[in-house]
Enzyme design. Structure first.
Site, PDB file in Angstrom:
ATOM      1  N   GLN A 264      -8.143  -0.115   3.213  1.00 31.74           N
ATOM      2  CA  GLN A 264      -9.056  -0.599   4.251  1.00 31.74           C
ATOM      3  C   GLN A 264     -10.458  -0.894   3.717  1.00 31.74           C
ATOM      4  O   GLN A 264     -11.262  -1.519   4.405  1.00 31.74           O
ATOM      5  CB  GLN A 264      -9.171   0.432   5.386  1.00 31.74           C
ATOM      6  CG  GLN A 264      -7.877   0.668   6.151  1.00 31.74           C
ATOM      7  CD  GLN A 264      -7.490  -0.492   7.065  1.00 31.74           C
ATOM      8  OE1 GLN A 264      -8.314  -1.333   7.428  1.00 31.74           O
ATOM      9  NE2 GLN A 264      -6.222  -0.540   7.448  1.00 31.74           N
TER      10      GLN A 264
ATOM     11  N   HIS B  50      -1.673  -7.568   2.625  1.00 33.48           N
ATOM     12  CA  HIS B  50      -1.764  -8.084   3.999  1.00 33.48           C
ATOM     13  C   HIS B  50      -2.934  -7.527   4.806  1.00 33.48           C
ATOM     14  O   HIS B  50      -3.169  -7.951   5.933  1.00 33.48           O
ATOM     15  CB  HIS B  50      -0.436  -7.888   4.743  1.00 33.48           C
ATOM     16  CG  HIS B  50      -0.141  -6.484   5.177  1.00 33.48           C
ATOM     17  ND1 HIS B  50      -0.250  -6.095   6.488  1.00 33.48           N
ATOM     18  CD2 HIS B  50       0.265  -5.396   4.493  1.00 33.48           C
ATOM     19  CE1 HIS B  50       0.093  -4.812   6.593  1.00 33.48           C
ATOM     20  NE2 HIS B  50       0.414  -4.369   5.393  1.00 33.48           N
TER      21      HIS B  50
ATOM     22  N   GLY C  24       0.816  -1.207   0.000  1.00 37.64           N
ATOM     23  CA  GLY C  24       0.000   0.000   0.000  1.00 37.64           C
ATOM     24  C   GLY C  24       0.852   1.260   0.000  1.00 37.64           C
ATOM     25  O   GLY C  24       0.550   2.230  -0.717  1.00 37.64           O
TER      26      GLY C  24
ATOM     27  N   CYS D 162       1.233   2.602  12.884  1.00 37.17           N
ATOM     28  CA  CYS D 162       2.456   3.353  12.627  1.00 37.17           C
ATOM     29  C   CYS D 162       2.686   4.429  13.669  1.00 37.17           C
ATOM     30  O   CYS D 162       3.816   4.816  13.919  1.00 37.17           O
ATOM     31  CB  CYS D 162       2.392   4.010  11.254  1.00 37.17           C
ATOM     32  SG  CYS D 162       1.714   2.937   9.997  1.00 37.17           S
TER      33      CYS D 162
ATOM     34  N   ASN E 272      -8.346   4.112   8.295  1.00 35.61           N
ATOM     35  CA  ASN E 272      -7.776   2.990   9.037  1.00 35.61           C
ATOM     36  C   ASN E 272      -7.904   3.135  10.544  1.00 35.61           C
ATOM     37  O   ASN E 272      -7.783   2.155  11.268  1.00 35.61           O
ATOM     38  CB  ASN E 272      -6.307   2.798   8.650  1.00 35.61           C
ATOM     39  CG  ASN E 272      -5.516   4.080   8.681  1.00 35.61           C
ATOM     40  OD1 ASN E 272      -5.842   5.037   7.986  1.00 35.61           O
ATOM     41  ND2 ASN E 272      -4.503   4.125   9.498  1.00 35.61           N
TER      42      ASN E 272
HETATM   43  C1  LIG Z   1      -1.840  -0.424   5.997  1.00 36.58           C
HETATM   44  C2  LIG Z   1      -2.214   0.758   5.189  1.00 36.58           C
HETATM   45  C3  LIG Z   1      -1.340   1.279   4.219  1.00 36.58           C
HETATM   46  C4  LIG Z   1       0.036   0.725   4.006  1.00 36.58           C
HETATM   47  O1  LIG Z   1       0.021  -0.508   3.345  1.00 36.58           O
HETATM   48  P1  LIG Z   1       1.333  -1.439   3.415  1.00 36.58           P
HETATM   49  O2  LIG Z   1       1.018  -2.562   2.486  1.00 36.58           O
HETATM   50  O3  LIG Z   1       1.476  -1.863   4.844  1.00 36.58           O
HETATM   51  O4  LIG Z   1       2.481  -0.609   2.941  1.00 36.58           O
HETATM   52  C5  LIG Z   1      -1.762   2.357   3.475  1.00 36.58           C
HETATM   53  N1  LIG Z   1      -2.968   2.912   3.667  1.00 36.58           N
HETATM   54  C6  LIG Z   1      -3.839   2.445   4.572  1.00 36.58           C
HETATM   55  C7  LIG Z   1      -5.174   3.078   4.715  1.00 36.58           C
HETATM   56  C8  LIG Z   1      -3.482   1.360   5.374  1.00 36.58           C
HETATM   57  O5  LIG Z   1      -4.347   0.917   6.298  1.00 36.58           O
END
Ligand SMILES: *Cc1c(COP(=O)(O)O)cnc(C)c1O
Length: 392
Positions: free
Chosen positions: A179, A201, A71, A324, A151
């Site tokens: 999400q 993931h 993401g 994060c 998120n």
């Molecule tokens: C987890 C997340 C990301 C980051 O995705 P990764 O695959 O962990 O780099 C980006 N945006 C949102 C809304 C997320 O929840």
């Protein structure tokens, strides 16, 4: 001790069905999709089939899927890539105050390079208004990026309306849908977005793989240079096992979205009802424009971090704000943007359910939380008269 995982917004467990289809690509099917010989051609077909499948599952008939490392990378390619490709046209980009850091920080990095950045405010529920977007667009605006679902608080944005505003003004629209996928229906043609981010993931797929949908005709300047993979949007030998896993995870997520939502909605409502019945516990986010798996509360006179640790000792895995930002002392930028004061934002707790969540899990949470809150409040320096005011 009972173990309850309520942090599905941070990551989800890889499904057995997904692992199963991935395994051969770590061993016997090892070819490089760029090779001309049989070993490569066989794998090329697999990657292209995954791409077409992902595109069909997301309803993005007018564009292509580009596989990425997740993401974060998809967001960065979309934002930096599109802004740089359009640098001659204008230097203004627009985002919202509640974005994931992958989006916010990518936008801020452009601001440091001389771009003009508008960060749209949200209302108390975390919603961005299409009118405020329309008012922010200038003749220098080249890109708008607003997430599909949040998120931290699970708020679902009116993406179709927001994308329509951008389109009316001839401005590109990107949305981070990490999400949203698997939780609410997603059809990219209907949403009218130009670019859309997903991650493996967060949908019971593997970590380290994601995708970016790009509508035909939209140019992005690549972040990296090297091979011609992914039409140079993301060069580098493809993560074949990851791509196969992502496509399978997406297939299952889309197939089961409705039934998962039907299972989780009553559990979410039961949890919200039970928790907000406790003294000085309030719900953050919207009551209905909300992801079916998300509960986010603020507990007055208690630190979110202490709550997390106490719940962890009771076997319950939750988080405060985003994964994060937990561990940092700054309160969640999302809750602050929604107008919460520092202390209320600090006393926040995010619980995100998933496929394995049962009603017994919720009963267990509702069983242990009141005692934990009571104990923490009894020890809290934040307690007592005017507690809210005397702590900064
Ligand atoms: C987890 C997340 C990301 C980051 O995705 P990764 O695959 O962990 O780099 C980006 N945006 C949102 C809304 C997320 O929840």
């Amino acid at each position: 001790m009972r173990k309850v995982y309520l942090d599905h917004a941070a990551t989800t467990p890889l499904r057995e069905e997904v692992l199963e289809v991935m395994l051969p690509y770590f061993s016997q099917h090892f070819g490089n999709p760029s090779s001309i010989h049989w070993y490569g051609r066989e794998i090329r077909k697999v990657v292209e089939a995954a791409r077409e499948q992902a595109k069909a599952l997301l309803g993005g008939s007018s564009g292509s899927i580009y596989f990425t490392s997740g993401g974060t990378e998809s967001d960065n390619i979309a934002i930096l890539g599109a802004a740089e490709a359009l640098a001659k046209k204008g230097n203004h980009i627009i985002t919202s105050a509640v974005e994931h850091h992958a989006v916010l920080d990518a936008c801020k990095s452009l601001e440091k390079k001389g771009y003009e950045l508008t960060v749209l405010p949200v209302n108390q529920h975390g919603l961005v208004s299409p009118d405020s977007l329309a008012a922010a667009i200038t003749d220098k605006t080249v890109l708008v990026t607003i997430m599909h679902a949040n998120n931290e608080v699970g708020t679902i944005q009116p993406i179709k309306e927001l994308a329509a505003v951008a389109r009316q003004h001839g401005v590109l629209f990107h949305s981070d849908g990490v999400q949203a996928v698997g939780q609410i229906p997603v059809n990219l043609d209907e949403l009218g977005v130009d670019m859309y981010t997903i991650s493996g993931h967060k949908i019971y797929g593997p970590k380290g793989v994601g995708a970016l949908y790009i509508r035909k005709g939209v140019k992005v300047r690549p972040l990296y240079h090297g091979g011609a993979q992914e039409e140079k949007v993301r060069p580098g030998t493809e993560n074949v096992a990851g791509i196969v896993g992502l496509a399978r995870a997406l297939e299952l997520a889309v197939e089961e979205q409705r039934s998962l939502a039907d299972t989780l909605l009553p559990l979410r409502e039961k949890m919200i009802k039970g928790l907000t019945a406790l003294p000085d516990v309030t719900l953050n986010g919207h009551t209905s424009l909300r992801l079916p798996n998300n509960v986010n509360i603020s507990v007055d006179r208690v630190e979110g971090e202490s709550l997390i640790l106490s719940l962890d000792m009771a076997g319950i895995a939750v988080s405060s704000g985003s994964a994060c930002t937990s561990g940092e002392l700054e309160p969640s930028h999302v809750l602050m943007a929604m107008g919460l004061d520092h202390q209320t934002a600090h006393g926040s707790l995010r619980m995100t359910m998933g496929r394995s969540t049962s009603e017994q899990d919720i009963d267990y949470v509702l069983d242990v939380v009141p005692g934990i809150i009571e104990r923490l409040r009894a020890m809290s320096p934040l307690k007592g008269e005017g507690g809210k005011q005397n702590v900064q």
